[in-house]
Design an enzyme around this catalytic site. Sequence first.
Site, PDB file in Angstrom:
ATOM      1  N   LYS A 156       0.827  -1.213   0.000  1.00 12.07           N
ATOM      2  CA  LYS A 156       0.000   0.000   0.000  1.00 12.07           C
ATOM      3  C   LYS A 156       0.858   1.258   0.000  1.00 12.07           C
ATOM      4  O   LYS A 156       0.670   2.173  -0.805  1.00 12.07           O
ATOM      5  CB  LYS A 156      -0.919   0.012   1.214  1.00 12.07           C
TER       6      LYS A 156
ATOM      7  N   CYS B 201      -2.659  11.241   0.366  1.00  8.36           N
ATOM      8  CA  CYS B 201      -2.013   9.937   0.167  1.00  8.36           C
ATOM      9  C   CYS B 201      -0.538  10.081  -0.151  1.00  8.36           C
ATOM     10  O   CYS B 201       0.326   9.662   0.606  1.00  8.36           O
ATOM     11  CB  CYS B 201      -2.736   9.186  -0.958  1.00  8.36           C
TER      12      CYS B 201
HETATM   13  N1  SAJ Z   1      -0.328  15.098  -9.738  1.00  8.89           N
HETATM   14  C1  SAJ Z   1       0.655  15.594 -10.585  1.00  8.89           C
HETATM   15  N2  SAJ Z   1       0.947  14.917 -11.730  1.00  8.89           N
HETATM   16  C2  SAJ Z   1       0.288  13.748 -12.060  1.00  8.89           C
HETATM   17  C3  SAJ Z   1      -0.697  13.260 -11.176  1.00  8.89           C
HETATM   18  C4  SAJ Z   1      -1.000  13.945 -10.026  1.00  8.89           C
HETATM   19  O1  SAJ Z   1       1.246  16.645 -10.318  1.00  8.89           O
HETATM   20  O2  SAJ Z   1       0.576  13.178 -13.109  1.00  8.89           O
HETATM   21  C5  SAJ Z   1      -0.618  15.805  -8.498  1.00  8.89           C
HETATM   22  C6  SAJ Z   1      -2.057  16.239  -8.402  1.00  8.89           C
HETATM   23  O3  SAJ Z   1      -2.226  17.547  -8.920  1.00  8.89           O
HETATM   24  C7  SAJ Z   1      -2.304  16.206  -6.895  1.00  8.89           C
HETATM   25  C8  SAJ Z   1      -1.373  15.109  -6.399  1.00  8.89           C
HETATM   26  O4  SAJ Z   1      -0.410  14.895  -7.428  1.00  8.89           O
HETATM   27  O5  SAJ Z   1      -1.912  17.437  -6.315  1.00  8.89           O
HETATM   28  C9  SAJ Z   1      -2.063  13.788  -6.060  1.00  8.89           C
HETATM   29  O6  SAJ Z   1      -2.830  13.433  -7.182  1.00  8.89           O
HETATM   30  P1  SAJ Z   1      -3.405  11.906  -7.324  1.00  8.89           P
HETATM   31  O7  SAJ Z   1      -3.988  11.830  -8.703  1.00  8.89           O
HETATM   32  O8  SAJ Z   1      -2.371  10.938  -6.953  1.00  8.89           O
HETATM   33  O9  SAJ Z   1      -4.634  11.867  -6.319  1.00  8.89           O
HETATM   34  P2  SAJ Z   1      -4.689  11.332  -4.819  1.00  8.89           P
HETATM   35  O10 SAJ Z   1      -3.691  11.996  -3.969  1.00  8.89           O
HETATM   36  O11 SAJ Z   1      -6.110  11.398  -4.423  1.00  8.89           O
HETATM   37  O12 SAJ Z   1      -4.219   9.790  -4.970  1.00  8.89           O
HETATM   38  C10 SAJ Z   1      -5.187   8.773  -4.902  1.00  8.89           C
HETATM   39  C11 SAJ Z   1      -4.453   7.520  -4.441  1.00  8.89           C
HETATM   40  N3  SAJ Z   1      -5.449   6.536  -4.119  1.00  8.89           N
HETATM   41  C12 SAJ Z   1      -5.337   5.867  -2.944  1.00  8.89           C
HETATM   42  O13 SAJ Z   1      -4.417   6.028  -2.158  1.00  8.89           O
HETATM   43  C13 SAJ Z   1      -6.408   4.885  -2.674  1.00  8.89           C
HETATM   44  C14 SAJ Z   1      -3.533   6.992  -5.532  1.00  8.89           C
HETATM   45  O14 SAJ Z   1      -3.085   5.690  -5.153  1.00  8.89           O
HETATM   46  C15 SAJ Z   1      -4.246   6.874  -6.845  1.00  8.89           C
HETATM   47  O15 SAJ Z   1      -3.323   6.446  -7.848  1.00  8.89           O
HETATM   48  C16 SAJ Z   1      -4.814   8.250  -7.219  1.00  8.89           C
HETATM   49  O16 SAJ Z   1      -5.776   8.596  -6.204  1.00  8.89           O
HETATM   50  C17 SAJ Z   1      -5.531   8.182  -8.563  1.00  8.89           C
HETATM   51  O17 SAJ Z   1      -4.937   7.579  -9.483  1.00  8.89           O
HETATM   52  O18 SAJ Z   1      -6.614   8.790  -8.645  1.00  8.89           O
END
Ligand code: SAJ
Length: 477
Positions: free
Chosen positions: A232, A290
Site C-alpha cells: 500500500k 495519500c
Molecule cells: N499530480 C501531478 N501529476 C500527475 C498526477 C497527479 O502533479 O501526473 C498531483 C495532483 O495535482 C495532486 C497530487 O499529485 O496534487 C495527487 O494526485 P493523485 O492523482 O495521486 O490523487 P490522490 O492523492 O487522491 O491519490 C489517490 C491515491 N489513491 C489511494 O491512495 C487509494 C492513488 O493511489 C491513486 O493512484 C490516485 O488517487 C488516482 O490515481 O486517482
Amino acid sequence: MSSRLQSIIDGIGPIRKVGVVGMGYVGIPAAALFADAPEFEFVRGFQRDSPSSGYKIAMLNRGESPLKGEEPGLEELLAKVVDAGKFRCTPDFSGVAECDAVTLAIQTPFKDPKDLIPDFSALTEGLRQTGRNLSEGTLVVLESTVTPGTTAGMARKILEEESGLTAGEEFCLAHAPERVMVGRLLRNIREHDRIVGGIDDVSTARAIELYRPVLTTGKIIPMTATAAEVTKTAENAFRDLQIAAANQLALHCEAMGVNVYDVRAGIDSLKGEGITRAILWPGAGVGGHCLTKDSWHLERGAQVLGGDLWYPHGAESIFGVARMINEFMPRHMVHLTLEGLKRTDKSPEGATVALLGWAFIQNSDDTRNTPAEPYLAAMEEAGAKVRVHDPFVERYPGIEVSHDLDAALEGADVVTIFTGHHHYASLDPARVKELSGKEHPVIVDGRNAVDPDAFIRAGFVYKGIGRGDRNNHPIRE
Ligand code: SAJ
C-alpha cells in the site's frame, strides 16, 4: 497454521455479523457494501460521538451520506441497507462483541513528515475500543494506511492488551489496505484487486472470506500483513516518484529551452507489449492525503523493521528525493512568478496576484495539503497581495476563497494557475488583460492549462512549468 484458532472459527461458522470502525471516506462505502452482501446478516458502523464527527451517526441512520461531493450509488445503497435493517451506525462500541469480523478505517496522518512520526492517536483509540470488546474468534482487519510493521506490531499489542486474547491463537488479525478514490468510492472497492494480508494463514483465509463477497471484477491478492502494508505505501510512493521524475524532467526542459509536453508525448509514444514508460504529468506540486505521507510511512517501515538495510552509504532514499522535488515545485512557481515580474521591471512588493485554484486536484473541492498554500505564503512574504479563486472550494481556514473569477482578476499584476480546474482552460487573454488593467500582466501556468502563444500575442509575460521553449519569449508591445 494455528489449529486452535481454526477450531474456534469452525465453531463460529461463516462470518455473519460485521463491524466497521470509522465512518469516513473508507468506512462508509465499505460498510454499505458489506451490508448489501447476502452473506452477511448485519453491519454495525462504529463512530465516536465526537464534536467534529458525531453528526454522522444520525445522518447514516437516516440512510444519508455525510460525505461531500458526488459518490455515484452511495446514497441509494445506504438508504437500501438502512431500510432493510442491515446497517446501523452507533457510538456504542460494546456491539463489537457481537461481530465475527471488525474492520478499522481510521486516518493516519503525519504530525510532521520531517520527523516521520505518524499521528496514530485516532487509530490507537479505535484499536483500544475494539480490543476492549473483542470476542474470541473475531477477525480484526486494519484498512487504514499504516507504517509497515504496524499490524503485527503496535496494533497486535494493543488488541491483545485490551482483550486479554492472543492474536493468531484466539482471534484473527489482518491488513487489507483501502484503495478508494474520491468520486468512485463504491466502484474502487468492487472493481480494484484487494490486497489481503494476515499475520498468519488462518487470519488471511478469514479475511479473504470477508472481502470476497464485495468484489465484482476485483481479485483477492493474498500475502502477509507486513507485505500488504509495504504494498500500500509503496504503490503511492511509486506514483509520487513518477510525478517527481516528470517534475525534474520539466525543470531540465526549462533549462534546455525545450517544451516538456512535447518530450512527454514523445516518451509516451513508446508503447508495445512489455514496454512501459508510464510518464505522468509535471505540475505546480503534489498535494492530497495519500502521496504526501505514504512515502514516509514506507521509509519509516524500512528504518523500524529493516534489519540489515543495505543501501549506498550516505545516499538518500529515492522516495525521499522524490518527496523533496515534489515539495520544491510550489517554490519553483514562486521563482517563475518573480522572473515574470522582473521582465516588466516590477517588484513583488505591492504586486497583486490572482491565484487560480486552491484544491489539491482538478475539478474537486478537496484542499488537503494543497501545494498552493506554500506558494501563497512565499508570495505574501515577498510583499505581494494574493487573491485566491477556486470554483469548488467553499472555505479554508484563514483564507478567503472567491468564486468570482472576474473580481479575482481585477487589477492583477500576476495570474497564477495552480489547479487544473476546467474553468481555467477557457480563460480569454483579451478579457483577462482588460480586467488586469496592465500593459504586460504576467501569467504563470502550473498545469499546462492555457495556450502560451495566445497570451503572449495579447502582450502577457508568460511563464509555464516545463515550457523552456516559451519562458523567455519576446514581449509583444
Ligand atoms: N499530480 C501531478 N501529476 C500527475 C498526477 C497527479 O502533479 O501526473 C498531483 C495532483 O495535482 C495532486 C497530487 O499529485 O496534487 C495527487 O494526485 P493523485 O492523482 O495521486 O490523487 P490522490 O492523492 O487522491 O491519490 C489517490 C491515491 N489513491 C489511494 O491512495 C487509494 C492513488 O493511489 C491513486 O493512484 C490516485 O488517487 C488516482 O490515481 O486517482
